[in-house]
Motif scaffolding. Structure first.
Motif, short mmCIF file in Angstrom:
data_model
loop_
_atom_site.label_atom_id
_atom_site.label_comp_id
_atom_site.label_asym_id
_atom_site.label_seq_id
_atom_site.Cartn_x
_atom_site.Cartn_y
_atom_site.Cartn_z
N THR A 1 0.87 -1.18 0.00
CA THR A 1 0.00 0.00 0.00
C THR A 1 0.91 1.23 0.00
O THR A 1 1.85 1.29 0.80
CB THR A 1 -0.91 0.00 1.24
OG1 THR A 1 -1.78 -1.13 1.18
CG2 THR A 1 -1.73 1.29 1.32
N PRO A 2 0.69 2.21 -0.89
CA PRO A 2 1.65 3.31 -1.05
C PRO A 2 2.08 3.98 0.25
O PRO A 2 3.28 4.20 0.47
CB PRO A 2 0.91 4.27 -1.98
CG PRO A 2 0.07 3.37 -2.83
CD PRO A 2 -0.39 2.27 -1.91
N ALA A 3 1.14 4.29 1.14
CA ALA A 3 1.51 4.99 2.38
C ALA A 3 2.35 4.09 3.27
O ALA A 3 3.31 4.56 3.91
CB ALA A 3 0.25 5.44 3.12
N VAL A 4 2.02 2.81 3.33
CA VAL A 4 2.78 1.86 4.15
C VAL A 4 4.18 1.68 3.58
O VAL A 4 5.18 1.73 4.31
CB VAL A 4 2.04 0.52 4.25
CG1 VAL A 4 2.87 -0.51 5.01
CG2 VAL A 4 0.67 0.69 4.90
N HIS A 5 4.26 1.48 2.27
CA HIS A 5 5.55 1.25 1.63
C HIS A 5 6.45 2.48 1.74
O HIS A 5 7.66 2.36 2.04
CB HIS A 5 5.34 0.88 0.16
CG HIS A 5 6.60 0.48 -0.55
ND1 HIS A 5 7.33 -0.63 -0.20
CD2 HIS A 5 7.27 1.07 -1.58
CE1 HIS A 5 8.39 -0.72 -0.99
NE2 HIS A 5 8.37 0.29 -1.83
N ALA A 6 5.87 3.67 1.55
CA ALA A 6 6.66 4.90 1.64
C ALA A 6 7.19 5.10 3.06
O ALA A 6 8.34 5.53 3.25
CB ALA A 6 5.82 6.10 1.22
N PHE A 7 6.38 4.78 4.06
CA PHE A 7 6.82 4.93 5.45
C PHE A 7 7.93 3.92 5.76
O PHE A 7 8.89 4.25 6.47
CB PHE A 7 5.64 4.76 6.40
CG PHE A 7 5.90 5.26 7.79
CD1 PHE A 7 6.06 6.62 8.03
CD2 PHE A 7 5.97 4.38 8.85
CE1 PHE A 7 6.30 7.09 9.32
CE2 PHE A 7 6.21 4.84 10.14
CZ PHE A 7 6.37 6.20 10.38
N ALA A 8 7.78 2.70 5.24
CA ALA A 8 8.83 1.70 5.44
C ALA A 8 10.15 2.17 4.82
O ALA A 8 11.22 2.00 5.41
CB ALA A 8 8.39 0.37 4.83
N GLU A 9 10.06 2.76 3.64
CA GLU A 9 11.27 3.27 2.98
C GLU A 9 11.90 4.39 3.82
O GLU A 9 13.13 4.48 3.94
CB GLU A 9 10.92 3.80 1.58
CG GLU A 9 10.54 2.72 0.59
CD GLU A 9 11.76 1.95 0.08
OE1 GLU A 9 12.90 2.40 0.31
OE2 GLU A 9 11.57 0.88 -0.53
N ARG A 10 11.07 5.24 4.41
CA ARG A 10 11.59 6.33 5.25
C ARG A 10 12.30 5.74 6.48
O ARG A 10 13.40 6.16 6.83
CB ARG A 10 10.44 7.24 5.67
CG ARG A 10 10.86 8.44 6.49
CD ARG A 10 9.64 9.23 6.97
NE ARG A 10 8.84 9.69 5.86
CZ ARG A 10 9.05 10.82 5.18
NH1 ARG A 10 10.06 11.59 5.52
NH2 ARG A 10 8.25 11.17 4.19
#
Length: 202
Positions: free
Chosen positions: A16-25
């Motif tokens: 999920t974009p928000a989950v994946h982006a937060f994981a990347e951060r």
């Protein structure tokens, strides 16, 4: 310095974009494990609304780097799962629940009422599976709140993050968790933040 196990909420998954982006951060500073809860994404099985999801969190914790502290962070359904996991299995330095419910049942907010309506009928579950790819178990009693389980999280820390105007779970949910939890514990109110993955921001 540590590993974070980031656990998504209902209808989400590891990509999920928000989950994946937060994981990347997070991955810029720490190790990150992002599982798909049962019935979501690439995971087999069916969602049980919190009853069995702590087992999925335990599998992810076991996959973390040995010898480093592990902190679990979950949103909504994932928030309930990390709390129940930490109090049942242990083995973590802390558990962070974001927009998590303290108990299942008796929905009193619009989002929770919609959720209950979808998961409580065979037609609703079929539509969730067919349209959104989330497979829900026919028994949706969900996990019950438990003072004993939440209080057993200590001596690991409990961090509760919640919008007081959350459309799914009102402020009585985080306040109940804080009442159950033992120190060290902390409550962060994030006003106008939304629900679940809406709070996964900088």
């Amino acid at each position: 310095p540590l590993t974070i196990v980031l656990v998504h909420g209902f209808l989400n998954w590891s990509r999920t974009p928000a989950v994946h982006a937060f994981a990347e951060r997070l991955a810029q500073e720490v190790h990150v494990v992002v599982p798909d809860l049962r019935g979501h994404g690439r995971s087999a099985g069916r969602c049980t609304m919190g009853r069995s999801e702590p087992r999925d969190v335990e599998a992810a914790v076991r996959a973390a780097n040995p010898g480093l502290p592990v902190v679990t962070v979950g949103t909504s359904l994932g928030g309930a799962a990390v709390m129940l996991h930490a109090g049942t299995y242990g083995g973590v330095a802390g558990a962070v629940t974001i927009s998590g419910p303290a108990w299942w049942g008796s929905p009193d907010r619009p989002g929770a009422k919609r959720l209950a309506a979808w998961v409580s009928t065979s037609l609703g579950r079929a539509l969730l599976g067919g349209l959104l790819g989330t497979r829900v178990d026919s028994c949706v009693a969900g996990a019950q709140g438990s003072r004993e389980v939440v209080s057993a999280i200590a001596p690991a820390f409990t961090l509760v993050v919640h919008d007081p105007d959350d459309s799914y779970f009102g402020p009585d949910h985080p306040l109940q968790v804080m009442d159950w939890a033992l120190s060290p514990k902390e409550l962060w109110w994030i006003v106008d933040a939304g629900h679940g993955s809406d709070l996964l921001t900088a």
